[in-house]
Design a protein around this motif. Sequence first.
Motif, PDB file in Angstrom:
ATOM      1  N   ILE A  93       0.833  -1.207   0.000  1.00 43.02           N
ATOM      2  CA  ILE A  93       0.000   0.000   0.000  1.00 43.02           C
ATOM      3  C   ILE A  93       0.867   1.257   0.000  1.00 43.02           C
ATOM      4  N   GLU A  94       1.950   1.219   0.758  1.00 42.43           N
ATOM      5  CA  GLU A  94       2.855   2.382   0.825  1.00 42.43           C
ATOM      6  C   GLU A  94       3.465   2.679  -0.546  1.00 42.43           C
ATOM      7  N   TRP A  95       3.880   1.634  -1.256  1.00 38.66           N
ATOM      8  CA  TRP A  95       4.419   1.811  -2.596  1.00 38.66           C
ATOM      9  C   TRP A  95       3.339   2.296  -3.571  1.00 38.66           C
ATOM     10  N   MET A  96       2.146   1.761  -3.444  1.00 28.87           N
ATOM     11  CA  MET A  96       1.043   2.185  -4.306  1.00 28.87           C
ATOM     12  C   MET A  96       0.786   3.678  -4.156  1.00 28.87           C
ATOM     13  N   GLN A  97       0.749   4.138  -2.930  1.00 28.96           N
ATOM     14  CA  GLN A  97       0.502   5.551  -2.658  1.00 28.96           C
ATOM     15  C   GLN A  97       1.649   6.415  -3.154  1.00 28.96           C
ATOM     16  N   LYS A  98       2.859   5.928  -2.971  1.00 33.07           N
ATOM     17  CA  LYS A  98       4.044   6.678  -3.393  1.00 33.07           C
ATOM     18  C   LYS A  98       4.062   6.867  -4.914  1.00 33.07           C
ATOM     19  N   ILE A  99       3.721   5.816  -5.632  1.00 32.81           N
ATOM     20  CA  ILE A  99       3.685   5.886  -7.102  1.00 32.81           C
ATOM     21  C   ILE A  99       2.553   6.787  -7.570  1.00 32.81           C
ATOM     22  N   GLN A 100       1.401   6.692  -6.903  1.00 34.54           N
ATOM     23  CA  GLN A 100       0.244   7.475  -7.299  1.00 34.54           C
ATOM     24  C   GLN A 100       0.442   8.969  -7.061  1.00 34.54           C
ATOM     25  N   GLU A 101       1.359   9.320  -6.184  1.00 32.13           N
ATOM     26  CA  GLU A 101       1.614  10.732  -5.900  1.00 32.13           C
ATOM     27  C   GLU A 101       2.216  11.462  -7.102  1.00 32.13           C
ATOM     28  N   TRP A 102       2.876  10.695  -7.995  1.00 34.86           N
ATOM     29  CA  TRP A 102       3.410  11.331  -9.199  1.00 34.86           C
ATOM     30  C   TRP A 102       2.324  11.392 -10.266  1.00 34.86           C
ATOM     31  N   ASN A 103       1.983  12.612 -10.667  1.00 30.65           N
ATOM     32  CA  ASN A 103       0.956  12.824 -11.683  1.00 30.65           C
ATOM     33  C   ASN A 103       1.624  12.940 -13.055  1.00 30.65           C
ATOM     34  N   PRO A 104       1.331  12.020 -13.977  1.00 32.16           N
ATOM     35  CA  PRO A 104       1.995  12.034 -15.287  1.00 32.16           C
ATOM     36  C   PRO A 104       1.473  13.112 -16.242  1.00 32.16           C
ATOM     37  N   LYS A 105       0.442  13.829 -15.836  1.00 29.97           N
ATOM     38  CA  LYS A 105      -0.239  14.755 -16.742  1.00 29.97           C
ATOM     39  C   LYS A 105       0.695  15.796 -17.347  1.00 29.97           C
ATOM     40  N   PHE A 106       1.357  16.584 -16.506  1.00 28.96           N
ATOM     41  CA  PHE A 106       2.183  17.678 -17.022  1.00 28.96           C
ATOM     42  C   PHE A 106       3.449  17.154 -17.693  1.00 28.96           C
ATOM     43  N   PHE A 107       3.993  16.086 -17.157  1.00 26.04           N
ATOM     44  CA  PHE A 107       5.184  15.483 -17.763  1.00 26.04           C
ATOM     45  C   PHE A 107       4.852  15.015 -19.180  1.00 26.04           C
ATOM     46  N   THR A 108       3.719  14.336 -19.325  1.00 28.34           N
ATOM     47  CA  THR A 108       3.311  13.830 -20.635  1.00 28.34           C
ATOM     48  C   THR A 108       3.056  14.966 -21.621  1.00 28.34           C
ATOM     49  N   LEU A 109       2.239  15.929 -21.204  1.00 29.03           N
ATOM     50  CA  LEU A 109       1.879  17.031 -22.096  1.00 29.03           C
ATOM     51  C   LEU A 109       3.085  17.874 -22.500  1.00 29.03           C
ATOM     52  N   SER A 110       4.067  17.964 -21.611  1.00 26.53           N
ATOM     53  CA  SER A 110       5.251  18.756 -21.935  1.00 26.53           C
ATOM     54  C   SER A 110       6.095  18.111 -23.034  1.00 26.53           C
ATOM     55  N   HIS A 111       5.850  16.813 -23.307  1.00 27.79           N
ATOM     56  CA  HIS A 111       6.586  16.116 -24.360  1.00 27.79           C
ATOM     57  C   HIS A 111       5.764  15.958 -25.640  1.00 27.79           C
ATOM     58  N   ARG A 164       9.534  20.446 -11.462  1.00 22.90           N
ATOM     59  CA  ARG A 164       9.136  19.685 -10.271  1.00 22.90           C
ATOM     60  C   ARG A 164       8.588  18.315 -10.645  1.00 22.90           C
ATOM     61  N   SER A 165       7.834  18.248 -11.736  1.00 25.66           N
ATOM     62  CA  SER A 165       7.270  16.977 -12.184  1.00 25.66           C
ATOM     63  C   SER A 165       8.389  16.009 -12.567  1.00 25.66           C
ATOM     64  N   LYS A 166       9.388  16.506 -13.289  1.00 24.95           N
ATOM     65  CA  LYS A 166      10.506  15.666 -13.707  1.00 24.95           C
ATOM     66  C   LYS A 166      11.326  15.223 -12.502  1.00 24.95           C
ATOM     67  N   GLU A 167      11.590  16.136 -11.582  1.00 20.70           N
ATOM     68  CA  GLU A 167      12.376  15.801 -10.395  1.00 20.70           C
ATOM     69  C   GLU A 167      11.661  14.759  -9.533  1.00 20.70           C
ATOM     70  N   HIS A 168      10.343  14.888  -9.438  1.00 23.31           N
ATOM     71  CA  HIS A 168       9.548  13.915  -8.682  1.00 23.31           C
ATOM     72  C   HIS A 168       9.680  12.527  -9.309  1.00 23.31           C
ATOM     73  N   LEU A 169       9.591  12.474 -10.631  1.00 21.89           N
ATOM     74  CA  LEU A 169       9.724  11.202 -11.335  1.00 21.89           C
ATOM     75  C   LEU A 169      11.102  10.596 -11.125  1.00 21.89           C
ATOM     76  N   VAL A 170      12.136  11.406 -11.235  1.00 25.28           N
ATOM     77  CA  VAL A 170      13.507  10.915 -11.061  1.00 25.28           C
ATOM     78  C   VAL A 170      13.706  10.348  -9.654  1.00 25.28           C
ATOM     79  N   ARG A 171      13.203  11.052  -8.642  1.00 25.51           N
ATOM     80  CA  ARG A 171      13.318  10.557  -7.264  1.00 25.51           C
ATOM     81  C   ARG A 171      12.620   9.213  -7.099  1.00 25.51           C
ATOM     82  N   LEU A 172      11.438   9.105  -7.693  1.00 25.83           N
ATOM     83  CA  LEU A 172      10.676   7.857  -7.611  1.00 25.83           C
ATOM     84  C   LEU A 172      11.432   6.720  -8.270  1.00 25.83           C
TER      85      LEU A 172
END
Length: 267
Positions: A93-111, A164-172
């Motif tokens: 559950i902890e991993w599920m929540q951690k992954i869900q915290e990253w929103n792919p919306k802005f990262f995707t649209l920026s590409h 911030r979106s990219k940095e969040h993804l990299v940390r994950l």
Amino acid sequence: MQLYHHPYSVDSQKVRLALEEHDVDYTSYHVNPVTGKNMDSSFFRMNPSAKLPVFKNGSHIIFDTIEIIKYIERIVVVSSGGDRISLSSGEVIEWMQKIQEWNPKFFTLSHVPEKYRLFVSKFIRRVIIARMAESPDLASAYHSKLRDAYDTEDKLRNLDVLKRSKEHLVRLLDEVETKLSETAYLAGEEFTMADVMLIPVLARLVLLNLEDEYIGSRPKIAEYWNVIQQRPSYKKVIGKYFKGWKRYKTLIKTWCFVRVRSMLKRY
């Protein structure tokens, strides 16, 4: 049980993978947000957030991705009498929540090339306005979605938001890489719902042609990704739409739909 989803929606993929892994039968309804189908009044009345996926079992409707997966698990546990499966552990559950915290919306649209992104954004705004006129009782909720559309474009012009979106993804991904150096899967030696949450994130990076930068540069994730692609659930939910020319079929079909509707001014 009914699932309203789209094959390219990251959260939809998470739920569909869970359904396939647990071998749960359901009725599938495709709702393409790029063509504005999630703004149709019938869907909008059911889910005013207009987000995918939506899971419906009788009168019970769930919008939250993790809650849908937990609900699916409970169904399977009850139907099996608790013999075949147990509910996800705290670590899962902890991993599920951690992954869900990253929103792919802005990262995707920026590409996505700006001219295509802006064209679709304009189309969707016109769809919302058209639906607002058709269903005045939903005008307030539609107006909220219209503000969201403008807000999204503003944020995409903000370099800090994208950074911030990219940095969040990299940390994950760095945390995932560390974990996979210790265990075969994300929460241990067995495949779990934590992996179900991660797979669509990796698939999105592949779709955006960013596999070398984000997956290939992390040996353990690269090895994990090769293994994951052999699972029947992956092949049915994601591989079916990403292999060869099929990778572009849905995108081209969607783009043609939007272009024709815009030319005819039919929203």
